[in-house]
Design a protein around this motif. Structure first.
Motif, mmCIF file in Angstrom:
data_model
loop_
_atom_site.group_PDB
_atom_site.id
_atom_site.type_symbol
_atom_site.label_atom_id
_atom_site.label_comp_id
_atom_site.label_asym_id
_atom_site.label_seq_id
_atom_site.Cartn_x
_atom_site.Cartn_y
_atom_site.Cartn_z
ATOM 1 N N ILE A 146 38.368 37.815 50.323
ATOM 2 C CA ILE A 146 37.241 37.244 49.382
ATOM 3 C C ILE A 146 37.446 37.687 48.081
ATOM 4 C CG2 ILE A 146 34.750 36.790 48.838
ATOM 5 C CD1 ILE A 146 34.422 36.927 52.156
ATOM 6 N N LEU A 147 37.579 39.022 47.793
ATOM 7 C CA LEU A 147 37.432 39.397 46.377
ATOM 8 C C LEU A 147 38.867 39.205 45.614
ATOM 9 C CD1 LEU A 147 35.900 42.877 47.195
ATOM 10 C CD2 LEU A 147 34.575 40.956 46.290
ATOM 11 N N GLN A 148 39.749 39.391 46.221
ATOM 12 C CA GLN A 148 41.168 38.752 45.587
ATOM 13 C C GLN A 148 41.301 37.483 45.319
ATOM 14 O OE1 GLN A 148 44.033 40.366 48.512
ATOM 15 N NE2 GLN A 148 44.228 42.239 47.339
ATOM 16 N N ASN A 149 40.605 36.695 46.131
ATOM 17 C CA ASN A 149 40.525 35.298 45.728
ATOM 18 C C ASN A 149 39.879 34.703 44.564
ATOM 19 O OD1 ASN A 149 42.373 34.630 48.106
ATOM 20 N ND2 ASN A 149 40.613 34.043 49.194
ATOM 21 N N LYS A 150 38.899 35.605 44.293
ATOM 22 C CA LYS A 150 38.076 35.703 43.002
ATOM 23 C C LYS A 150 38.659 36.138 42.069
ATOM 24 C CE LYS A 150 33.896 34.982 45.766
ATOM 25 N NZ LYS A 150 33.973 33.640 45.668
ATOM 26 N N GLY A 151 39.926 36.714 41.816
ATOM 27 C CA GLY A 151 40.709 37.608 40.803
ATOM 28 C C GLY A 151 40.372 39.048 40.880
ATOM 29 N N TYR A 152 39.578 39.759 41.411
ATOM 30 C CA TYR A 152 39.069 41.269 41.359
ATOM 31 C C TYR A 152 40.594 41.895 41.902
ATOM 32 C CZ TYR A 152 34.485 39.725 40.730
ATOM 33 O OH TYR A 152 33.453 39.010 40.235
ATOM 34 N N ASP A 153 40.610 43.063 41.231
ATOM 35 C CA ASP A 153 41.665 44.106 41.753
ATOM 36 C C ASP A 153 41.071 44.731 42.776
ATOM 37 O OD1 ASP A 153 43.899 45.859 41.442
ATOM 38 O OD2 ASP A 153 42.544 47.380 40.961
ATOM 39 N N GLU A 159 40.630 38.755 29.624
ATOM 40 C CA GLU A 159 39.717 39.854 30.485
ATOM 41 C C GLU A 159 40.491 40.668 31.112
ATOM 42 O OE1 GLU A 159 35.660 38.700 31.414
ATOM 43 O OE2 GLU A 159 35.664 36.773 30.470
ATOM 44 N N LEU A 160 39.896 41.866 31.351
ATOM 45 C CA LEU A 160 40.654 42.872 32.154
ATOM 46 C C LEU A 160 39.694 42.574 33.276
ATOM 47 C CD1 LEU A 160 40.147 46.056 30.022
ATOM 48 C CD2 LEU A 160 42.047 44.751 30.537
ATOM 49 N N LYS A 161 40.614 42.680 34.513
ATOM 50 C CA LYS A 161 40.239 42.602 35.794
ATOM 51 C C LYS A 161 39.132 43.504 36.133
ATOM 52 C CE LYS A 161 43.621 40.341 38.670
ATOM 53 N NZ LYS A 161 44.521 40.355 39.695
ATOM 54 N N LYS A 162 38.266 43.089 37.057
ATOM 55 C CA LYS A 162 37.072 44.120 37.588
ATOM 56 C C LYS A 162 37.759 44.802 38.764
ATOM 57 C CE LYS A 162 33.603 43.269 34.836
ATOM 58 N NZ LYS A 162 33.086 44.244 33.943
ATOM 59 N N HIS A 163 37.575 46.126 38.957
ATOM 60 C CA HIS A 163 38.313 47.007 40.032
ATOM 61 C C HIS A 163 37.065 47.173 41.152
ATOM 62 C CE1 HIS A 163 41.770 47.491 37.516
ATOM 63 N NE2 HIS A 163 40.896 47.870 36.816
ATOM 64 N N ILE A 164 37.369 46.841 42.428
ATOM 65 C CA ILE A 164 36.565 47.096 43.434
ATOM 66 C C ILE A 164 37.148 47.950 44.777
ATOM 67 C CG2 ILE A 164 35.229 45.880 45.293
ATOM 68 C CD1 ILE A 164 34.917 43.563 43.624
ATOM 69 N N LEU A 165 36.452 48.785 45.184
ATOM 70 C CA LEU A 165 37.075 49.457 46.082
ATOM 71 C C LEU A 165 36.060 49.177 47.624
ATOM 72 C CD1 LEU A 165 38.732 51.739 47.447
ATOM 73 C CD2 LEU A 165 36.657 53.509 47.008
ATOM 74 N N VAL A 166 36.609 48.745 48.459
ATOM 75 C CA VAL A 166 36.182 48.339 49.718
ATOM 76 C C VAL A 166 36.493 49.421 50.812
ATOM 77 C CG1 VAL A 166 36.156 46.752 51.399
ATOM 78 C CG2 VAL A 166 36.608 45.740 49.223
ATOM 79 N N VAL A 167 35.559 50.011 51.600
ATOM 80 C CA VAL A 167 35.721 51.206 52.408
ATOM 81 C C VAL A 167 35.063 50.672 53.734
ATOM 82 C CG1 VAL A 167 35.149 53.577 52.947
ATOM 83 C CG2 VAL A 167 35.303 52.905 50.340
#
Length: 125
Positions: free
Chosen positions: A24-31, A3-11
């Motif tokens: 938190i997000l990287q530990n769940k496998g998100y880019d 599966e392709l990783k989901k991408h998240i921007l944190v501002v």
């Protein structure tokens, strides 16, 4: 098939919150990409199309509401869910966020269960 990783921007202009959410997000496998200001986020968004944007309200250069307004005017970003993450537990702020098209609004201090709920809602696997 992978599966392709989901991408998240944190501002967020506060390094402690930026780091905590990213972790938190990287530990769940998100880019995850980080932006420490509204201007920084706009620069990042020129070359990065996230599946979800987590956005602070109060920032020095450009507040989150102004940034959301910019995001909603960019065709490939306009439909992406934007979730405010703020210490402002304020009816007016939440109302403005909804009127501008924010998908959701969660409060600091960050509760990982609430983050998980947002992820499940806006980035279904």
């Amino acid at each position: 098939m992978t599966e392709l990783k989901k991408h998240i921007l944190v501002v967020d202009d506060e390094p402690v919150w930026l780091r905590m959410l990213t972790q938190i997000l990287q530990n769940k496998g998100y880019d995850v990409r980080e932006a420490a200001s509204g201007a920084d986020a706009l620069k990042t968004l020129k070359n990065y199309v996230p599946d979800l944007i987590l956005l602070d309200v109060r920032m020095p250069d450009m507040n989150g509401f102004d940034l959301l307004d910019h995001i909603k005017k960019v065709p490939n970003l306009a439909e992406k869910p934007v979730v405010f993450v703020s210490a402002m537990d304020d009816f007016h702020a939440k109302k403005v966020a909804r009127e501008l098209g924010a998908a959701d609004y969660i409060l600091k201090p960050i509760d990982e269960r609430e983050v998980n709920s947002v992820l499940a809602k806006y980035l279904p696997q």
